[in-house]
Design a protein around this motif. Structure first.
Motif, mmCIF file in Angstrom:
data_model
loop_
_atom_site.group_PDB
_atom_site.id
_atom_site.type_symbol
_atom_site.label_atom_id
_atom_site.label_comp_id
_atom_site.label_asym_id
_atom_site.label_seq_id
_atom_site.Cartn_x
_atom_site.Cartn_y
_atom_site.Cartn_z
ATOM 1 N N TYR A 116 0.820 -1.217 0.000
ATOM 2 C CA TYR A 116 0.000 0.000 0.000
ATOM 3 C C TYR A 116 0.851 1.264 0.000
ATOM 4 O O TYR A 116 0.375 2.361 -0.357
ATOM 5 C CB TYR A 116 -0.926 0.017 1.228
ATOM 6 C CG TYR A 116 -0.226 0.096 2.557
ATOM 7 C CD1 TYR A 116 0.136 1.323 3.110
ATOM 8 C CD2 TYR A 116 0.067 -1.063 3.272
ATOM 9 C CE1 TYR A 116 0.777 1.393 4.329
ATOM 10 C CE2 TYR A 116 0.707 -0.999 4.494
ATOM 11 C CZ TYR A 116 1.066 0.227 5.024
ATOM 12 O OH TYR A 116 1.692 0.294 6.241
ATOM 13 N N VAL A 117 2.118 1.156 0.383
ATOM 14 C CA VAL A 117 2.994 2.332 0.436
ATOM 15 C C VAL A 117 3.161 2.951 -0.953
ATOM 16 O O VAL A 117 3.348 4.168 -1.083
ATOM 17 C CB VAL A 117 4.370 1.942 1.032
ATOM 18 C CG1 VAL A 117 5.361 3.079 0.923
ATOM 19 C CG2 VAL A 117 4.205 1.522 2.481
ATOM 20 N N LEU A 173 1.896 9.381 1.893
ATOM 21 C CA LEU A 173 1.540 9.321 3.314
ATOM 22 C C LEU A 173 0.422 10.313 3.659
ATOM 23 O O LEU A 173 -0.511 9.994 4.387
ATOM 24 C CB LEU A 173 2.774 9.607 4.175
ATOM 25 C CG LEU A 173 2.553 9.717 5.688
ATOM 26 C CD1 LEU A 173 2.007 8.391 6.240
ATOM 27 C CD2 LEU A 173 3.856 10.098 6.399
ATOM 28 N N TYR A 223 -2.040 6.981 12.097
ATOM 29 C CA TYR A 223 -1.171 7.803 11.237
ATOM 30 C C TYR A 223 0.293 7.630 11.625
ATOM 31 O O TYR A 223 1.164 7.520 10.761
ATOM 32 C CB TYR A 223 -1.562 9.278 11.337
ATOM 33 C CG TYR A 223 -0.653 10.172 10.528
ATOM 34 C CD1 TYR A 223 -0.842 10.335 9.158
ATOM 35 C CD2 TYR A 223 0.416 10.830 11.148
ATOM 36 C CE1 TYR A 223 0.010 11.134 8.412
ATOM 37 C CE2 TYR A 223 1.271 11.642 10.409
ATOM 38 C CZ TYR A 223 1.066 11.789 9.039
ATOM 39 O OH TYR A 223 1.921 12.579 8.302
ATOM 40 N N ARG A 240 1.612 4.383 10.257
ATOM 41 C CA ARG A 240 1.849 4.502 8.806
ATOM 42 C C ARG A 240 3.103 5.331 8.525
ATOM 43 O O ARG A 240 3.890 5.005 7.641
ATOM 44 C CB ARG A 240 0.631 5.138 8.131
ATOM 45 C CG ARG A 240 -0.566 4.209 8.013
ATOM 46 C CD ARG A 240 -1.781 4.969 7.468
ATOM 47 N NE ARG A 240 -1.523 5.545 6.157
ATOM 48 C CZ ARG A 240 -1.671 4.916 4.996
ATOM 49 N NH1 ARG A 240 -2.079 3.646 4.985
ATOM 50 N NH2 ARG A 240 -1.423 5.519 3.853
ATOM 51 N N ARG A 267 6.201 3.209 9.014
ATOM 52 C CA ARG A 267 6.373 2.231 7.939
ATOM 53 C C ARG A 267 6.820 2.916 6.647
ATOM 54 O O ARG A 267 7.674 2.401 5.921
ATOM 55 C CB ARG A 267 5.070 1.458 7.730
ATOM 56 C CG ARG A 267 4.742 0.543 8.904
ATOM 57 C CD ARG A 267 3.508 -0.275 8.650
ATOM 58 N NE ARG A 267 3.236 -1.174 9.770
ATOM 59 C CZ ARG A 267 2.212 -2.020 9.815
ATOM 60 N NH1 ARG A 267 1.350 -2.072 8.805
ATOM 61 N NH2 ARG A 267 2.043 -2.796 10.861
ATOM 62 N N TYR A 268 6.241 4.074 6.345
ATOM 63 C CA TYR A 268 6.668 4.815 5.157
ATOM 64 C C TYR A 268 8.141 5.192 5.279
ATOM 65 O O TYR A 268 8.901 5.129 4.307
ATOM 66 C CB TYR A 268 5.816 6.073 4.989
ATOM 67 C CG TYR A 268 4.583 5.891 4.127
ATOM 68 C CD1 TYR A 268 4.510 6.463 2.867
ATOM 69 C CD2 TYR A 268 3.500 5.150 4.572
ATOM 70 C CE1 TYR A 268 3.386 6.302 2.069
ATOM 71 C CE2 TYR A 268 2.363 4.989 3.798
ATOM 72 C CZ TYR A 268 2.305 5.567 2.540
ATOM 73 O OH TYR A 268 1.189 5.403 1.750
#
Length: 283
Positions: free
Chosen positions: A42-43, A48, A64, A67, A70-71
């Motif tokens: 999904y990245v 972001l 958030y 995420r 992970r980004y």
């Protein structure tokens, strides 16, 4: 809850993306494999985005934050897989923007690479007498290259391409396959071709033996009419036919034209009846 750190070891061991775009396809495949291994595909689907407002709930803020981590992890992994000049250029891009810009930059090379791979697959031909195993290995390599580029060859098309690439000695095999309307997978076709290869080699050996036997039965050529000249065999010229009397030749006996005296029918008849005698014969 914050996601645990992701191991980049295997990804970082791969070849770095070169700034001359010579290995973009392989590099991008490694990126996709890496992301799939960590459920992070999904990245690359969207950036972001902006952080939530202060008025948002703690749950939204935690999601958030997860995420964002992970980004950041994916960004670091991708940047480490680039050559130095590319790292400097994309250092402040998030992974979504980074990968999409790289795809835009190297798109032309990917198109050319795809064209060359499809050309090799559709022009690959097996030479007469060569190994069917080596040929199938080559064709599988071309098909895999296309698959890596996002082009999947349907099974039926792959089967037809293999059959079309076979040499004339496999003509009967191809005819029987099509007449029986077989619907095989490529591994099954490969097994059938290996069996056909054995039979074709046997048939060729029988033909060679028959040719050798036929040659021996014919025996050696007659060399009586040949002679050697300067160490080389020269065929003796054919004998010239003896010349006969010309149409205007006059017979000395009957005075008619077209024959000699010795062939004269009147002369031979008189000689036989005793009316005349050959010269030099005693009376």
């Amino acid at each position: 809850m914050v996601s645990p750190s992701i191991s980049f070891n295997q990804f970082l061991e791969k070849e770095k993306l070169k700034s001359n775009d010579s290995n973009f396809t392989d590099w991008f495949r490694h990126v996709r494999i890496f992301l799939a291994g960590g459920n992070l595909q999904y990245v690359l689907d969207a950036p972001l985005g902006a952080p939530p407002a202060e008025t948002e709930s703690d749950e939204v803020k935690n999601v958030y934050q997860t995420r964002k981590i992970r980004y950041s992890q994916v960004q670091c992994a991708i940047l480490c897989s680039l050559e130095a000049d590319l790292q400097k250029r994309f250092e402040h891009h998030d992974p979504y923007e980074l990968v999409n810009e790289l795809k835009a930059i190297f798109e032309t090379h990917a198109v050319v690479e795809c064209y060359e791979a499809s050309k090799q697959f559709f022009s690959c031909m097996m030479e007469e007498g060569s190994s069917v195993s080596e040929h199938m290995l080559a064709m599988s390599g071309h098909a895999k290259k296309l698959s890596d580029l996002g082009i999947v060859i349907p099974n039926k098309l792959g089967i037809n391409r293999v059959l079309q690439s076979l040499p004339p000695s496999y003509k009967n095999f191809v005819m029987n396959y099509n007449m029986q309307n077989m619907n095989k997978e490529l591994p099954e076709l490969f097994s059938m071709l290996k069996s056909a290869e054995v039979e074709i080699k046997k048939e060729n050996q029988v033909l060679m033996v028959n040719k050798t036997t036929s040659f021996k039965k014919q025996g050696k050529p007659n060399n009586k009419d040949n002679f050697k000249k300067g160490g080389k065999k020269v065929v003796a010229p054919p004998e010239k036919p003896k010349a006969g009397p010309k149409p205007d030749t006059v017979c000395y006996y009957c005075k008619e034209k077209g024959h000699w005296k010795r062939n004269c029918s009147k002369y031979l008849a008189d000689l036989k009846s005793g009316l005349i005698k050959k010269k030099g014969t005693a009376e």
